[in-house]
Design a protein around this motif. Structure first.
Motif, PDB file in Angstrom:
ATOM      1  N   LEU A 101      16.013 -52.337  31.382  1.00 26.38           N
ATOM      2  CA  LEU A 101      17.304 -51.677  31.129  1.00 26.38           C
ATOM      3  C   LEU A 101      18.305 -52.617  30.469  1.00 26.38           C
ATOM      4  CD1 LEU A 101      18.799 -48.954  31.787  1.00 26.38           C
ATOM      5  CD2 LEU A 101      19.547 -49.998  33.913  1.00 26.38           C
ATOM      6  N   HIS A 108      12.871 -56.619  24.683  1.00 23.82           N
ATOM      7  CA  HIS A 108      13.001 -55.212  25.085  1.00 23.82           C
ATOM      8  C   HIS A 108      11.862 -54.372  24.499  1.00 23.82           C
ATOM      9  CE1 HIS A 108      14.763 -51.096  24.575  1.00 23.82           C
ATOM     10  NE2 HIS A 108      14.790 -51.259  25.871  1.00 23.82           N
ATOM     11  N   ARG A 112       9.107 -52.213  26.605  1.00 23.70           N
ATOM     12  CA  ARG A 112       8.927 -50.759  26.426  1.00 23.70           C
ATOM     13  C   ARG A 112       7.478 -50.425  26.070  1.00 23.70           C
ATOM     14  NH1 ARG A 112      13.374 -46.992  26.274  1.00 23.70           N
ATOM     15  NH2 ARG A 112      12.082 -45.424  25.316  1.00 23.70           N
ATOM     16  N   ALA A 273      16.839 -47.005  38.712  1.00 22.03           N
ATOM     17  CA  ALA A 273      16.958 -46.003  37.638  1.00 22.03           C
ATOM     18  C   ALA A 273      16.148 -44.765  37.965  1.00 22.03           C
ATOM     19  CB  ALA A 273      16.475 -46.603  36.313  1.00 22.03           C
ATOM     20  N   THR A 277      19.145 -41.290  40.221  1.00 25.84           N
ATOM     21  CA  THR A 277      19.474 -40.322  39.166  1.00 25.84           C
ATOM     22  C   THR A 277      18.880 -38.948  39.501  1.00 25.84           C
ATOM     23  OG1 THR A 277      17.547 -41.285  38.114  1.00 25.84           O
ATOM     24  CG2 THR A 277      19.685 -41.880  37.180  1.00 25.84           C
ATOM     25  N   HIS A 341      25.981 -46.924  28.704  1.00 28.56           N
ATOM     26  CA  HIS A 341      26.445 -48.295  28.552  1.00 28.56           C
ATOM     27  C   HIS A 341      27.107 -48.447  27.174  1.00 28.56           C
ATOM     28  CE1 HIS A 341      25.900 -52.437  30.062  1.00 28.56           C
ATOM     29  NE2 HIS A 341      26.433 -52.624  28.873  1.00 28.56           N
ATOM     30  N   ARG A 343      28.236 -49.802  23.606  1.00 33.39           N
ATOM     31  CA  ARG A 343      27.506 -50.540  22.569  1.00 33.39           C
ATOM     32  C   ARG A 343      28.507 -51.306  21.704  1.00 33.39           C
ATOM     33  NH1 ARG A 343      23.867 -47.635  25.594  1.00 33.39           N
ATOM     34  NH2 ARG A 343      21.905 -47.256  24.529  1.00 33.39           N
ATOM     35  N   PRO A 403      21.482 -36.013  28.179  1.00 32.30           N
ATOM     36  CA  PRO A 403      21.493 -36.577  29.534  1.00 32.30           C
ATOM     37  C   PRO A 403      20.564 -37.779  29.682  1.00 32.30           C
ATOM     38  CG  PRO A 403      20.241 -34.533  29.494  1.00 32.30           C
ATOM     39  CD  PRO A 403      20.890 -34.655  28.155  1.00 32.30           C
ATOM     40  N   PHE A 404      19.579 -37.922  28.773  1.00 31.60           N
ATOM     41  CA  PHE A 404      18.632 -39.041  28.862  1.00 31.60           C
ATOM     42  C   PHE A 404      18.860 -40.075  27.765  1.00 31.60           C
ATOM     43  CE2 PHE A 404      16.549 -35.556  31.131  1.00 31.60           C
ATOM     44  CZ  PHE A 404      16.210 -36.196  32.317  1.00 31.60           C
ATOM     45  N   ARG A 409      16.271 -46.660  23.251  1.00 27.12           N
ATOM     46  CA  ARG A 409      16.623 -46.926  24.642  1.00 27.12           C
ATOM     47  C   ARG A 409      16.647 -45.633  25.440  1.00 27.12           C
ATOM     48  NH1 ARG A 409      18.512 -52.582  25.066  1.00 27.12           N
ATOM     49  NH2 ARG A 409      17.663 -52.163  27.118  1.00 27.12           N
ATOM     50  N   CYS A 411      15.715 -42.783  27.943  1.00 21.64           N
ATOM     51  CA  CYS A 411      15.185 -42.945  29.301  1.00 21.64           C
ATOM     52  C   CYS A 411      13.653 -42.974  29.291  1.00 21.64           C
ATOM     53  CB  CYS A 411      15.678 -41.798  30.167  1.00 21.64           C
ATOM     54  SG  CYS A 411      15.000 -41.827  31.827  1.00 21.64           S
TER      55      CYS A 411
HETATM   56  C1  HEM Z   1      17.502 -36.990  36.029  1.00 18.19           C
HETATM   57  C2  HEM Z   1      17.056 -38.223  36.047  1.00 18.19           C
HETATM   58  C3  HEM Z   1      17.410 -39.293  35.047  1.00 18.19           C
HETATM   59  C4  HEM Z   1      18.459 -39.380  34.167  1.00 18.19           C
HETATM   60  C5  HEM Z   1      19.585 -38.381  33.946  1.00 18.19           C
HETATM   61  C6  HEM Z   1      18.279 -40.621  33.420  1.00 18.19           C
HETATM   62  C7  HEM Z   1      19.127 -41.040  32.409  1.00 18.19           C
HETATM   63  C8  HEM Z   1      18.941 -42.183  31.666  1.00 18.19           C
HETATM   64  C9  HEM Z   1      19.755 -42.574  30.539  1.00 18.19           C
HETATM   65  C10 HEM Z   1      20.929 -41.797  29.978  1.00 18.19           C
HETATM   66  C11 HEM Z   1      19.250 -43.745  30.059  1.00 18.19           C
HETATM   67  C12 HEM Z   1      19.764 -44.522  28.842  1.00 18.19           C
HETATM   68  C13 HEM Z   1      20.918 -45.429  29.188  1.00 18.19           C
HETATM   69  C14 HEM Z   1      21.610 -46.031  27.955  1.00 18.19           C
HETATM   70  O1  HEM Z   1      21.127 -45.887  26.840  1.00 18.19           O
HETATM   71  O2  HEM Z   1      22.665 -46.657  28.150  1.00 18.19           O
HETATM   72  C15 HEM Z   1      18.142 -44.117  30.906  1.00 18.19           C
HETATM   73  C16 HEM Z   1      17.390 -45.257  30.750  1.00 18.19           C
HETATM   74  C17 HEM Z   1      16.346 -45.584  31.571  1.00 18.19           C
HETATM   75  N1  HEM Z   1      15.787 -44.810  32.568  1.00 18.19           N
HETATM   76 FE1  HEM Z   1      16.412 -42.997  33.161  1.00 18.19          FE
HETATM   77  N2  HEM Z   1      17.171 -41.267  33.890  1.00 18.19           N
HETATM   78  C18 HEM Z   1      16.600 -40.484  34.867  1.00 18.19           C
HETATM   79  C19 HEM Z   1      15.433 -40.748  35.563  1.00 18.19           C
HETATM   80  C20 HEM Z   1      14.656 -41.855  35.384  1.00 18.19           C
HETATM   81  C21 HEM Z   1      13.386 -42.098  36.063  1.00 18.19           C
HETATM   82  C22 HEM Z   1      12.713 -41.113  37.022  1.00 18.19           C
HETATM   83  C23 HEM Z   1      12.967 -43.333  35.671  1.00 18.19           C
HETATM   84  C24 HEM Z   1      11.715 -44.083  36.053  1.00 18.19           C
HETATM   85  C25 HEM Z   1      10.870 -43.750  36.969  1.00 18.19           C
HETATM   86  C26 HEM Z   1      13.954 -43.857  34.735  1.00 18.19           C
HETATM   87  C27 HEM Z   1      13.892 -45.085  34.120  1.00 18.19           C
HETATM   88  C28 HEM Z   1      14.741 -45.495  33.116  1.00 18.19           C
HETATM   89  C29 HEM Z   1      14.623 -46.788  32.452  1.00 18.19           C
HETATM   90  C30 HEM Z   1      13.607 -47.866  32.768  1.00 18.19           C
HETATM   91  C31 HEM Z   1      15.621 -46.837  31.468  1.00 18.19           C
HETATM   92  C32 HEM Z   1      15.906 -47.976  30.506  1.00 18.19           C
HETATM   93  C33 HEM Z   1      15.275 -47.680  29.151  1.00 18.19           C
HETATM   94  C34 HEM Z   1      15.595 -48.756  28.107  1.00 18.19           C
HETATM   95  O3  HEM Z   1      16.690 -49.312  28.095  1.00 18.19           O
HETATM   96  O4  HEM Z   1      14.703 -49.006  27.286  1.00 18.19           O
HETATM   97  N3  HEM Z   1      14.949 -42.936  34.588  1.00 18.19           N
HETATM   98  N4  HEM Z   1      17.954 -43.139  31.866  1.00 18.19           N
END
Ligand code: HEM
Length: 473
Positions: A101, A108, A112, A273, A277, A341, A343, A403-404, A409, A411
């Protein structure tokens, strides 16, 4: 959208404190403040105030808040290589370390590449049995007329699932301490984001909160260390398909095995993470469902048609269309990652809206604010899963809903979260309806994730009991 270049520094924005910029108003009411930013056009200027200008030795220092989906897409996807995440407060840095993250560049990318196959839709589907097993076990502990704190129930459920995904074992007796440790971490990180004083107060200053934070850290780190040591023992190697095994077999960019600290950082990142969430998304889903008997009736009909009396499986996902629309609408109204986050631009850049950003300019985007902007979602505060019918989705601009996040980057756990959310809603809704206990006002609290301000107490009703007020909606 325009052909003219508009210097970002000339943009309008809300009135702010001369010394402290937009921070006091933001701290007081972050969610309301971000909604008020809608009225300043595609990009709103948020001056950071003289204190920050002095601290960073930068005149006219500001953050730029993106209200237009095309600009968000540009920063997150189209020209993502021009943007890096800004510095995080010390508490967050300590909790997540160099997990995926928080790293940048080649490190990074390497991380990934390691995780993408694990979170591929096909691999994720193999967890469907675990998810429904845990949800069904929760259902057997519920009974008609019981009252539950639904946030607590969902947190324990998603924690038990992520623990198995990470460590291949049940969280069982550790659950309470893990939850306490995570809450203490959340508190410190949110506090440091909201207060310059909290940010600059060293963590070794022995405040009650700092002590609680370190106790929690020590507990989680101790547990993870023992799991790693145990798994490094020859008799336990190559027996598991969990994330810990993946990390123990992985190498870094230089081809070296990962250190215990690197493994710990990834595991803590996924633990946090990956469950809080989803727990919050589910809590909001139950709350929204409790507010609309029309939606509940359509959901019940879909579950009856697709599942009858059996538990859902991964193969049912494509047919649980309305369940998915409810899940997506809940993520629109209450996106757990309410503010991405910030940028910072590496070089000068021109956004699709025409705004010209200098190098080293901070930009911010918020799913909460975009999702509740009437420009993209008419009557934005109304709960209406039909906004996510395939036709309605097609008609909207990309990145009016994110939302993701997006781009490189985006999710990593999106498919897993969706599978988990849908299977849990389907499993529990096949057996029960949840009714909000009267007298509660449920408002969102923008901590590290968007959660209800107070515990949400709900009464469990068996679906075999008829709906008491079929017309309330
Ligand atoms: C409803 C559930 C979830 C939401 C709304 C969510 C949302 C997000 C968002 C918005 C980001 C990007 C953050 C950014 O760009 O600043 C993110 C990154 C991430 N999420 Fe999720 N997430 C959820 C569930 C999960 C789950 C279940 C996992 C793992 C089991 C996970 C692992 C990650 C990881 C590792 C990143 C970092 C990715 C990167 O920077 O390359 N998330 N998430």
């Amino acid at each position: 959208m325009t052909n003219q270049a508009i210097p970002a520094t000339s943009l309008p924005g809300p009135p702010v404190s001369r010394w402290f910029g937009f921070f006091p108003e933001f701290r007081q009411d972050s969610l309301g403040f971000l909604l008020r930013c809608h009225s300043y056009g595609d990009v709103a200027k948020l001056p950071m105030g003289r204190m920050a200008e002095f601290f960073f030795r930068h005149p006219d220092l500001a953050m730029y808040f993106l209200n237009h989906p095309d600009d968000v897409k540009h920063v997150l996807v189209t020209n993502q290589h021009n943007y890096t995440k800004t510095r995080v407060p010390p508490g967050e840095s300590l909790v997540f370390g160099k997990g995926v993250l928080h790293t940048e560049g080649e490190t990074h990318h390497h991380q990934r590449r390691l995780f993408l196959p694990f979170f591929h839709r096909d691999h994720v589907a193999s967890y469907a049995g675990l998810i429904t097993e845990k949800a069904a076990a929760l259902a057997t502990s519920w009974h008609d007329g019981a009252k539950v704190d639904i946030g607590r129930e969902m947190t324990q459920l998603t924690l038990s699932i992520i623990w198995r995904l990470l460590f291949g074992r049940d969280v069982s007796s550790d659950a309470t301490q893990v939850a306490e440790a995570l809450t203490a971490g959340h508190y410190i990180v949110s506090k440091q984001y909201n207060s310059l004083l909290a940010w600059i107060t060293p963590l070794w200053v022995p405040t009650t909160q700092h002590r609680r934070f370190f106790r929690g850290q020590q507990f989680i780190d101790g547990r993870i260390r023992s799991f790693i040591q145990n798994r490094r023992a020859p008799q336990h190697q190559n027996q598991n398909e969990d994330m810990l095994s993946l990390l123990l077999a992985a190498t870094d960019e230089a081809g070296q095995p990962l250190s215990d600290k690197e493994i710990r950082d990834e595991l803590v990142t996924f633990m946090i993470a990956g469950h809080d969430t989803t727990a919050n998304a589910l809590t909001w889903t139950w709350y929204l469902l409790s507010q609309s008997s029309t939606v509940r009736t359509r959901l019940a009909h879909e579950l009856e048609t697709v599942l009858g009396n059996r538990l859902p499986t991964a193969a049912d996902m494509p047919r649980l269309l309305y369940t998915k629309m409810i899940w997506e609408e809940a993520l629109r109204l209450y996106p757990p990652a309410w503010l991405l986050h910030a940028r910072k631009s590496r070089a000068e850049d021109r956004l699709p809206s025409g705004v010209l950003l200098q190098a080293d300019t901070r930009v911010v985007h918020s799913p909460w604010s975009m999702h509740r902007n009437a420009r993209w979602f008419p009557d934005p505060n109304r709960f209406d899963p039909d906004r996510f019918s395939p036709e309605a989705k097609q008609a909207r601009l990309a990145f009016s809903y994110f939302p993701f996040g997006g781009g490189g980057r985006r999710c990593l756990g999106e498919s897993f979260a969706e599978l988990e959310g849908l299977l849990i809603v389907a499993t529990l809704s096949s057996k029960f309806r949840l009714r909000l206990v009267e007298g509660q006002t449920i408002l969102p609290d923008p901590l590290m994730t968007l959660r209800p301000k107070v515990p949400v107490h709900m009464t469990i009703e068996s679906v075999s009991t008829p709906e008491p007020h079929p017309t309330t909606s």
